[in-house]
Design an enzyme around this catalytic site. Structure first.
Site, PDB file in Angstrom:
ATOM      1  N   GLN A 192     -21.413  20.397  58.119  1.00 39.90           N
ATOM      2  CA  GLN A 192     -20.062  20.779  56.943  1.00 39.90           C
ATOM      3  C   GLN A 192     -21.167  21.359  55.709  1.00 39.90           C
ATOM      4  OE1 GLN A 192     -20.180  15.874  55.830  1.00 39.90           O
ATOM      5  NE2 GLN A 192     -19.886  17.285  53.895  1.00 39.90           N
ATOM      6  N   CYS A 211     -15.672  15.707  54.728  1.00 40.73           N
ATOM      7  CA  CYS A 211     -16.219  15.339  55.408  1.00 40.73           C
ATOM      8  C   CYS A 211     -14.975  14.874  56.484  1.00 40.73           C
ATOM      9  CB  CYS A 211     -17.480  14.075  54.928  1.00 40.73           C
ATOM     10  SG  CYS A 211     -16.689  13.553  53.173  1.00 40.73           S
ATOM     11  N   HIS A 213     -17.482   8.468  52.199  1.00 40.27           N
ATOM     12  CA  HIS A 213     -17.691   9.351  53.349  1.00 40.27           C
ATOM     13  C   HIS A 213     -16.867   9.084  54.529  1.00 40.27           C
ATOM     14  CE1 HIS A 213     -20.233  12.404  55.413  1.00 40.27           C
ATOM     15  NE2 HIS A 213     -20.642  11.976  56.007  1.00 40.27           N
ATOM     16  N   ASN A 249     -22.170  11.913  62.378  1.00 37.47           N
ATOM     17  CA  ASN A 249     -22.044  12.350  60.984  1.00 37.47           C
ATOM     18  C   ASN A 249     -21.994  13.491  61.107  1.00 37.47           C
ATOM     19  OD1 ASN A 249     -22.317  12.347  58.616  1.00 37.47           O
ATOM     20  ND2 ASN A 249     -23.957  11.591  57.985  1.00 37.47           N
TER      21      ASN A 249
END
Ligand SMILES: *[C@@H]1O[C@H](CO)[C@@H](O)[C@H](O)[C@H]1NC(C)=O
Ligand SMILES: *[C@@H]1O[C@H](CO)[C@@H](O)[C@H](O)[C@H]1NC(C)=O
Length: 329
Positions: free
Chosen positions: A144, A150, A272, A293
C-alpha cells in the site's frame, strides 16, 4: 559503500578505542555505534532510503538504533513464539508508523447491500487447515506504500477470493477501482480513504454511495458480516472464502513482526484492514489465522502473518473477530 566522511568517523572511533583500553565500556559503545552506522547504511541501500539532510539522517539513525536494540532484545529473550525483524519500518518510531500506515479508523461505511444473515452459520465440515493460496484464490502480496488504503486492500483481497472461487479465474483487482465512497461530494483520494471504486463499502456517517458493479469482470452482490466476537463463526467463514478482517496493528511487535505465530501484545483498537486467507496449526501446536497484509513481502512471512487463533478473549487476538465481513457473489 563507505563514504569518506564515514570512513573518518569509523577510523577516529577505532583509534579512540585503541588509545583508551581502560575505557572499555565507552569503546564498546563506540564500536557498537560504528557497526550500527554501517547497518543503517546497508538498510538505507536495501530500502532505497534517502534523507534530505544530515540532521534527518542522524535522527533516523538514532531511531533505527533504538528499534534494532528492541528487536534484538526481543529475539534473544527465551520462549518467544514469534520473531521480530528489521524491515522497511525500522527507521520509524511507533508513533510515526501508526500515523503513516494505519488510516482505517473512521473509514468504515454502512452499505445498502449489507445483509444481516450469516450464510455459513450451518457449515459443519470444517477442515483443520485452510490455505486459500493453495486453491489459487489469493493474488500476490501488494504494497500500500505510503497510502492509507489498507481497508481497500483488505476488501480487494476478499473480492479477488470470492471471484476466483466462483469463476475459477484469479485476477488481481485494483484498489483504485474498487469502492465508491464519496464523502462530502469530493473525491478524497487515498488520504481520506475514499476513491472511486465499485465495491459496496461502508461510508463515513453512512454518507456513502455504494454500488456493486462489474469490476474487471468481477461482480459481487454485497457483503455479509461475520457474527461478532466469535472465532468459531470466523472459522466457518474463512473455511468457505477469504474474509476481510480489521485488527489492531499499532504495536511495535506488529510493526517489526518477522515470523512465527504472533501472540501479541496488541489491543483491540481496530486500525488496520487485512484479509484472513486461511488458518491452521503450527508445527509446535499453535493454532493460527493466516492473514494477508498489504505492506509488501519484506514484512512478516513474505507479507503474511500467522496470528494466534482461539484466544481466551472473545474479540480474538488484536480484535480479529470484531469486524469481519466477506463479499457475496
Ligand atoms: C441454519 O439452520 C437452521 C435450522 O435448520 C435454519 O433455520 C437456518 O435458516 C439455517 N441458516 C442458514 C443461513 O442457512
Ligand atoms: C458463534 O457462532 C456460531 C455460528 O457459527 C454459533 O453456533 C455459536 O453459538 C456462536 N457462539 C456464541 C458464543 O455466540
Amino acid at each position: 559503500m563507505v563514504s569518506k566522511n564515514q570512513f573518518y568517523h569509523i577510523s577516529l572511533a577505532l583509534l579512540f578505542c585503541m588509545g583508551f583500553w581502560g575505557f572499555q565500556v565507552t569503546c564498546r559503545t563506540l564500536q557498537d555505534d560504528v557497526s550500527m552506522y554501517e547497518r543503517h547504511e546497508e538498510w538505507m541501500t536495501r530500502y532505497g532510503s534517502v534523507y534530505n539532510d544530515p540532521e534527518e539522517r542522524e535522527k533516523r539513525f538514532r531511531i533505527l538504533k533504538k528499534n534494532v536494540n528492541y528487536i534484538e532484545t526481543f529475539n534473544n529473550a527465551a520462549n518467544k513464539p514469534y520473531q521480530l525483524g528489521t524491515n522497511q519500518f525500522a527507521d520509524l518510531t511507533n508513533e510515526e508508523f501508526i500515523a503513516g500506515r494505519n488510516r482505517f479508523k473512521g473509514h468504515m461505511c454502512s452499505s445498502i447491500l449489507r445483509t444481516t444473515t450469516f450464510k455459513y452459520e450451518n457449515v459443519t465440515a470444517i477442515p483443520s487447515t485452510v490455505d486459500w493460496r493453495q486453491k489459487g484464490a489469493v493474488t500476490p502480496v501488494k504494497d500500500q506504500g505510503q497510502c492509507g488504503c489498507c481497508w481497500a486492500f483488505s476488501a480487494v483481497a476478499a473480492t479477488e477470493g470470492i471471484h476466483a472461487l466462483t469463476s475459477g479465474k484469479l485476477i488481481s483487482l485494483s484498489e483504485q477501482e474498487l469502492v465508491d465512497c464519496d464523502t462530502k461530494g469530493v473525491d478524497q483520494g487515498c488520504e481520506g480513504g475514499f476513491m472511486d471504486v465499485n465495491y459496496p463499502y461502508k461510508g463515513v456517517d453512512g454518507k456513502c454511495n455504494a454500488k456493486a458493479e462489474a469490476v474487471n469482470g468481477a461482480t459481487i452482490t454485497g457483503y455479509e458480516d461475520v457474527p461478532v466476537n466469535n472465532e468459531s463463526a470466523l472459522e466457518k467463514a474463512v473455511s468457505s472464502q477469504p474474509v476481510s478482517v480489521a485488527i489492531d496493528a499499532s504495536g511495535s511487535d506488529f510493526q517489526f513482526y518477522k515470523s512465527g505465530v504472533f501472540s501479541g501484545s496488541c489491543g483491540t483498537e481496530l486500525d488496520h484492514g487485512v484479509t484472513a486467507v486461511g488458518y491452521g496449526v503450527s508445527d509446535d501446536g499453535k493454532k493460527y489465522w493466516l492473514v494477508k497484509n498489504s505492506w509488501g513481502t519484506e514484512w512478516g512471512e513474505e507479507g503474511y502473518i500467522r496470528m494466534q487463533r482461539d484466544v481466551a478473549a472473545a474479540e480474538g487476538l488484536c480484535g480479529i473477530a470484531m469486524m469481519a465481513s466477506y463479499p457475496t457473489a
